[in-house]
Design a protein around this motif. Structure first.
Motif, short mmCIF file in Angstrom:
data_model
loop_
_atom_site.label_atom_id
_atom_site.label_comp_id
_atom_site.label_asym_id
_atom_site.label_seq_id
_atom_site.Cartn_x
_atom_site.Cartn_y
_atom_site.Cartn_z
N ALA A 68 35.48 47.53 31.44
CA ALA A 68 36.60 46.93 30.88
C ALA A 68 36.67 46.47 32.12
CB ALA A 68 37.86 48.05 30.81
N ARG A 69 36.79 46.38 33.44
CA ARG A 69 37.10 45.20 34.26
C ARG A 69 36.32 43.81 34.22
NH1 ARG A 69 37.44 50.36 37.64
NH2 ARG A 69 39.62 50.68 38.49
N ARG A 70 35.01 44.21 34.03
CA ARG A 70 34.01 43.00 33.90
C ARG A 70 34.53 42.39 32.61
NH1 ARG A 70 29.29 45.34 33.35
NH2 ARG A 70 29.78 47.44 33.57
N ALA A 71 34.79 42.97 31.49
CA ALA A 71 35.39 42.54 30.43
C ALA A 71 35.76 41.49 30.19
CB ALA A 71 34.52 43.56 28.97
N THR A 72 36.98 42.07 30.64
CA THR A 72 38.13 40.83 30.99
C THR A 72 37.77 40.66 31.74
OG1 THR A 72 39.24 42.82 32.20
CG2 THR A 72 39.73 42.82 29.96
N THR A 73 37.79 40.24 33.40
CA THR A 73 37.58 38.90 34.02
C THR A 73 36.28 38.00 33.38
OG1 THR A 73 37.64 41.24 35.89
CG2 THR A 73 36.83 38.80 36.14
N ALA A 74 35.01 38.67 32.94
CA ALA A 74 34.20 37.30 32.54
C ALA A 74 35.08 37.32 31.19
CB ALA A 74 32.86 38.04 32.21
N ALA A 75 36.14 37.43 30.18
CA ALA A 75 36.42 36.71 29.11
C ALA A 75 37.55 35.56 30.11
CB ALA A 75 37.75 36.99 28.18
N ALA A 76 38.24 35.78 31.47
CA ALA A 76 38.86 35.21 31.92
C ALA A 76 38.40 34.13 32.26
CB ALA A 76 39.64 35.93 32.99
N VAL A 77 37.14 34.28 32.43
CA VAL A 77 36.58 33.52 33.40
C VAL A 77 35.96 31.95 32.07
CG1 VAL A 77 34.12 32.40 34.59
CG2 VAL A 77 35.58 34.42 35.53
N ALA A 78 35.20 32.79 30.90
CA ALA A 78 35.15 31.49 30.16
C ALA A 78 35.24 31.11 29.38
CB ALA A 78 34.50 32.64 28.77
N VAL A 79 36.94 31.35 29.36
CA VAL A 79 38.65 30.63 28.44
C VAL A 79 38.76 28.83 29.74
CG1 VAL A 79 38.71 32.55 26.88
CG2 VAL A 79 40.28 32.01 29.47
N GLN A 80 38.51 30.15 31.16
CA GLN A 80 39.54 29.13 31.13
C GLN A 80 38.18 28.13 31.86
OE1 GLN A 80 41.26 30.33 35.68
NE2 GLN A 80 40.54 32.04 34.42
N GLY A 81 36.69 27.55 31.60
CA GLY A 81 35.03 26.92 31.74
C GLY A 81 35.60 26.62 33.10
N GLU A 82 34.92 25.51 33.52
CA GLU A 82 35.30 24.57 34.70
C GLU A 82 36.46 25.03 35.51
OE1 GLU A 82 33.82 21.00 34.43
OE2 GLU A 82 31.72 21.20 33.81
N ASP A 83 37.40 25.35 34.93
CA ASP A 83 38.64 25.48 36.29
C ASP A 83 38.47 26.53 36.98
OD1 ASP A 83 39.41 22.80 35.38
OD2 ASP A 83 40.84 23.59 33.75
N ALA A 84 37.80 27.84 35.94
CA ALA A 84 37.94 29.29 37.11
C ALA A 84 37.86 29.58 37.67
CB ALA A 84 36.88 30.23 35.72
N PRO A 85 38.34 29.65 39.02
CA PRO A 85 38.08 30.36 40.28
C PRO A 85 37.00 30.79 40.85
CG PRO A 85 40.17 30.61 39.45
CD PRO A 85 40.04 30.21 39.10
N ILE A 86 36.42 31.48 40.06
CA ILE A 86 35.69 32.36 40.02
C ILE A 86 33.63 32.57 39.18
CG2 ILE A 86 36.81 33.99 41.85
CD1 ILE A 86 36.97 36.02 39.33
N GLY A 87 33.05 32.79 39.31
CA GLY A 87 31.86 32.92 39.64
C GLY A 87 32.26 34.35 37.89
N ALA A 88 31.83 34.83 37.35
CA ALA A 88 32.20 35.68 35.54
C ALA A 88 30.78 36.87 35.69
CB ALA A 88 31.55 35.61 34.16
N PRO A 89 31.47 38.05 36.22
CA PRO A 89 30.53 38.85 36.70
C PRO A 89 30.09 39.42 35.46
CG PRO A 89 32.73 39.87 35.67
CD PRO A 89 32.54 38.42 35.54
N ASP A 90 28.98 40.50 35.32
CA ASP A 90 27.40 40.35 34.68
C ASP A 90 28.05 41.44 33.89
OD1 ASP A 90 25.14 41.54 33.34
OD2 ASP A 90 24.74 43.10 34.61
N THR A 91 27.70 41.46 31.93
CA THR A 91 29.05 41.61 31.26
C THR A 91 27.57 42.18 29.75
OG1 THR A 91 29.03 40.16 29.95
CG2 THR A 91 30.94 40.77 31.28
N SER A 92 25.95 42.26 30.56
CA SER A 92 24.45 42.24 30.06
C SER A 92 25.12 43.66 29.49
CB SER A 92 23.78 41.89 30.79
OG SER A 92 23.61 43.36 31.59
N ASP A 93 26.08 45.10 29.50
CA ASP A 93 25.62 46.24 29.10
C ASP A 93 26.98 46.40 27.86
OD1 ASP A 93 27.60 46.01 31.18
OD2 ASP A 93 27.63 47.73 31.82
#
Length: 261
Positions: A68-93
């Motif tokens: 849940a932590r990784r999924a919501t962080t990755a979603a936050a990164v995805a919706v921000q695009g290039e403005d995201a201050p961090i990279g997306a974590p792995d969500t392959s699982d």
């Protein structure tokens, strides 16, 4: 040989046991109906099993806390695009439909798609004094990490030295425990953005001792964690009081240390 009184007692015990089980089943059914009526059948998390649940339409997916932590962080990164201050974590699982609904929201209208269980920590003590921001140390840690994941946040609900007016009775804002994240004006896009934040907060609730999250006429709290997102009841049509234009989050107050002397 078994006496008549023993046989009678045994049958009475059996009948009583069946009656108790029937009563418990009736209570469970009524409780389930009550929960479904208040939540629309979504957002409920059973008090057992995986800590978090995501749903896509009628399908429910179980997630552990780390997912849940990784999924919501990755979603936050995805919706921000290039403005995201961090990279997306792995969500392959994590199932692709879960990631899609966390990023885009449910089809038709924005709303909650993830809920998690989290309870109050009885070992927390009340934090005396405020940080320069006007927040307690716990709330300040949350603020700093929110800004480390989400760029350009519009924050409020706290002030250097603290507030003593402007909020409801017994508001956590007066104690420096609450933060408001504004998504104005109220629109479908801003509602979707607000739910991305609300999902990130609920997934990370134990990390920051979060107590309450309110947004878009819905509330989640550590007091009723298995109910997930419930209706936030207010008599006002004011979009601020209904929390339509901002996500409210407050951290746990803690307990006064007991006198053992």
């Amino acid at each position: 040989m078994e006496t008549e009184s023993r046989r009678t007692g045994r049958w009475r015990g059996l009948v009583l046991s069946v009656a108790v089980l029937a009563a418990l089943s009736a209570v469970a059914v009524m409780t389930t109906r009550w929960v479904l009526e208040r939540t629309g059948g979504q957002g409920v998390s059973a008090p057992w099993g995986a800590e978090c649940s995501a749903w896509v339409g009628e399908e429910r997916f179980s997630l552990d806390r780390d997912q849940a932590r990784r999924a919501t962080t990755a979603a936050a990164v995805a919706v921000q695009g290039e403005d995201a201050p961090i990279g997306a974590p792995d969500t392959s699982d994590i199932p692709e439909p879960v990631m899609t609904v966390l990023e885009e929201g449910p089809q038709g209208t924005p709303g909650p798609s993830l809920t998690c269980r989290s309870t109050n920590d009885p070992s927390l003590e009340v934090q005396e004094g405020l940080e320069p921001s006007g927040l307690t140390a716990r709330a300040e840690d949350l603020r700093v990490d929110m800004e480390g994941v989400f760029a350009g946040l519009s924050l409020g609900g706290y002030f250097p030295g603290g507030f003593d007016t402007g909020h409801g009775d017994d508001s956590a804002h007066y104690e420096g425990r609450a933060i408001d994240v504004f998504y104005r004006p109220v629109s479908e896009d801003n509602r979707r953005a607000g739910w991305v934040m609300a999902h990130w907060l609920i997934a990370h609730a134990p990390d920051y001792d979060v107590a309450v999250i309110i947004f878009d006429d819905r509330i989640w709290s550590t007091f009723y964690p298995s109910l997930g997102w419930r209706d936030y009841e207010t008599d006002s049509d004011n979009e601020i009081l209904r929390h339509l234009d901002h996500v409210h989050v407050d951290v746990q107050r803690g307990e006064e240390p007991s006198d053992t002397s």
